[in-house]
Motif scaffolding. Structure first.
Motif, PDB file in Angstrom:
ATOM      1  N   PRO A 178       3.257  12.667 -21.556  1.00  0.00           N
ATOM      2  CA  PRO A 178       2.078  13.478 -21.232  1.00  0.00           C
ATOM      3  C   PRO A 178       0.913  12.595 -20.814  1.00  0.00           C
ATOM      4  CG  PRO A 178       2.396  13.346 -23.605  1.00  0.00           C
ATOM      5  CD  PRO A 178       3.614  12.729 -22.978  1.00  0.00           C
ATOM      6  N   ASP A 199      -3.084  17.456 -13.961  1.00  0.00           N
ATOM      7  CA  ASP A 199      -2.166  18.050 -14.926  1.00  0.00           C
ATOM      8  C   ASP A 199      -2.189  17.294 -16.253  1.00  0.00           C
ATOM      9  OD1 ASP A 199      -0.343  19.928 -15.835  1.00  0.00           O
ATOM     10  OD2 ASP A 199       1.400  18.776 -15.174  1.00  0.00           O
ATOM     11  N   ARG A 228      -2.836  16.842 -20.205  1.00  0.00           N
ATOM     12  CA  ARG A 228      -2.714  17.675 -21.400  1.00  0.00           C
ATOM     13  C   ARG A 228      -3.986  17.650 -22.235  1.00  0.00           C
ATOM     14  NH1 ARG A 228       1.368  15.916 -26.160  1.00  0.00           N
ATOM     15  NH2 ARG A 228      -0.374  14.518 -26.617  1.00  0.00           N
ATOM     16  N   THR A 229      -4.680  16.507 -22.199  1.00  0.00           N
ATOM     17  CA  THR A 229      -5.783  16.271 -23.121  1.00  0.00           C
ATOM     18  C   THR A 229      -6.837  15.404 -22.450  1.00  0.00           C
ATOM     19  OG1 THR A 229      -4.287  16.373 -25.025  1.00  0.00           O
ATOM     20  CG2 THR A 229      -6.394  15.283 -25.369  1.00  0.00           C
ATOM     21  N   LEU A 242      -8.903  21.627 -24.143  1.00  0.00           N
ATOM     22  CA  LEU A 242      -8.206  20.365 -23.869  1.00  0.00           C
ATOM     23  C   LEU A 242      -8.966  19.151 -24.382  1.00  0.00           C
ATOM     24  CD1 LEU A 242      -9.476  18.612 -21.180  1.00  0.00           C
ATOM     25  CD2 LEU A 242      -8.774  20.696 -20.063  1.00  0.00           C
TER      26      LEU A 242
END
Length: 365
Positions: free
Chosen positions: A46, A142, A144-145, A181
């Motif tokens: 990720p 894109d 995740r965080t 996020l």
């Protein structure tokens, strides 16, 4: 023949690595890393982005995240937001990008923004522009965080600012560790500790001159108010304020959950003859039966549910006063083109006569 001993890990660096790893859920197992290596798919990792200004807090965070990235469980990149508020801002952003790439972060992007919000102060305008840029970068890449470098000192300042504004529980809860996020793993670290991390990692952070500029309210809290309180009340005042924020955050979360459940139980959501007009109706008797802390939150949810803005405490009290059924039946104007009124006996109700005994929230925009 034994090799040279490994350099001893700085305790504050170890503390920071644990804080970031625990919040991300990495560093305790190599499961994700082994799976990615076995499949040969490095893209399975990720993407974690660090919002980095080049200052001590975010640069220390980037260094810690880079270490976790080198372990193979996550991919770490960064976004630098150039607000263009200072003549050298582009040079600072490019220098920071070079440092981050040297740490191994990839991708590293610079986002240039202009603060143009009308009706808010310069600090709020810059914050709005910054988060808009971070949101856009996270969606496009894109990610995740997004990691933010707020510290315990930032938390203490936020609590004091909330007190000065006369805010409620949610505001006094300060900066959340998680919101969407965004994650803030350094809320347990002092600002001085991020300087120690930078020194241990051999990094030279940029020091934003606006942090010392008394023209900004937060800067005055940072450089004048907190030092005064520490002198008068003791050196643990920042930790005490941060602890209060954690306690209040738990209370606010519980009250918000209870209010959401009551809103979904009580609210009647209707469309009207006009496609641009919507209504929410809530029983006056049911609202009166709620404790004030829940009742005011339910009133606010009705406004927000119509795409209005979070009402001020004074506007909520004005809406709540309609429940006393003394004087005017409204409407009370609330922010975001939403008004609320009570339906008096004998007046026709749009579409039906079931509105009597209910507060009617309407948005027309």
């Amino acid at each position: 023949m034994q090799g040279a001993p490994r350099p001893r890990l700085s305790p504050v660096v170890g503390k920071a690595r644990k804080a970031v790893g625990d919040l991300l859920g990495v560093g305790t197992t190599g499961g994700q890393r082994k799976a990615a290596q076995a499949s040969g798919n490095t893209h399975a990792r990720p993407l974690i982005l660090v919002a980095c200004s080049g200052g001590p807090d975010s640069l220390a965070l980037a260094a810690v995240a880079a270490f976790l990235g080198r372990r193979g469980e996550i991919q770490v990149g960064a976004v630098i937001v150039d607000h263009q508020l200072q003549p050298q801002s582009r040079a600072v952003a490019e220098a920071t990008a070079g440092i981050l790439r040297g740490l191994g972060l990839d991708p590293v992007e610079i986002s240039t923004v202009t603060s143009t919000d009308v009706g808010v102060g310069p600090e709020a305008a810059a914050r709005n522009a910054r988060y808009a840029a971070l949101d856009e970068a996270a969606a496009r890449l894109d990610a995740r965080t997004m990691l933010l470098g707020h510290t315990l000192d930032d938390q203490a300042e936020s609590v004091l600012l909330g007190l000065a504004r006369g805010s409620g529980t949610r505001s006094l809860a300060g900066i959340p560790q998680r919101r969407g996020l965004y994650l803030r793993p350094f809320l347990g670290l002092r600002r001085a500790e991020t300087l120690q991390i930078c020194a241990a990692e051999g990094l030279q952070p940029w020091h934003d001159p606006t942090n010392e500029d008394p023209a900004f309210l937060r800067s005055r809290v940072r450089t004048r108010v907190l030092p005064f309180l520490q002198d008068e009340l003791g050196p643990g005042i920042a930790q005490s304020l941060s602890r209060s924020a954690r306690i209040l955050a738990q209370d606010a979360d519980y009250l918000d959950q209870q209010a959401a459940a009551e809103y979904h139980r009580l609210a009647e959501i209707l469309s009207t003859d006009s496609a641009a007009s919507r209504e929410v109706r809530i029983s006056e008797a049911e609202l009166r039966a709620l404790p004030a802390a829940l009742r005011q939150r339910v009133l606010a949810l009705a406004v927000v549910g119509l795409d209005g803005e979070q009402p001020s405490f004074e506007r909520l009290l004005a809406a709540e006063a309609l429940l006393a059924r003394r004087g005017s039946a409204g409407p009370v104007e609330l922010a975001g083109s939403v008004s609320v009124y009570r339906q008096p006996r004998g007046r026709s109700v749009p579409q039906e006569r079931s509105g009597y005994g209910k507060l009617v929230f309407r948005r027309t925009a």
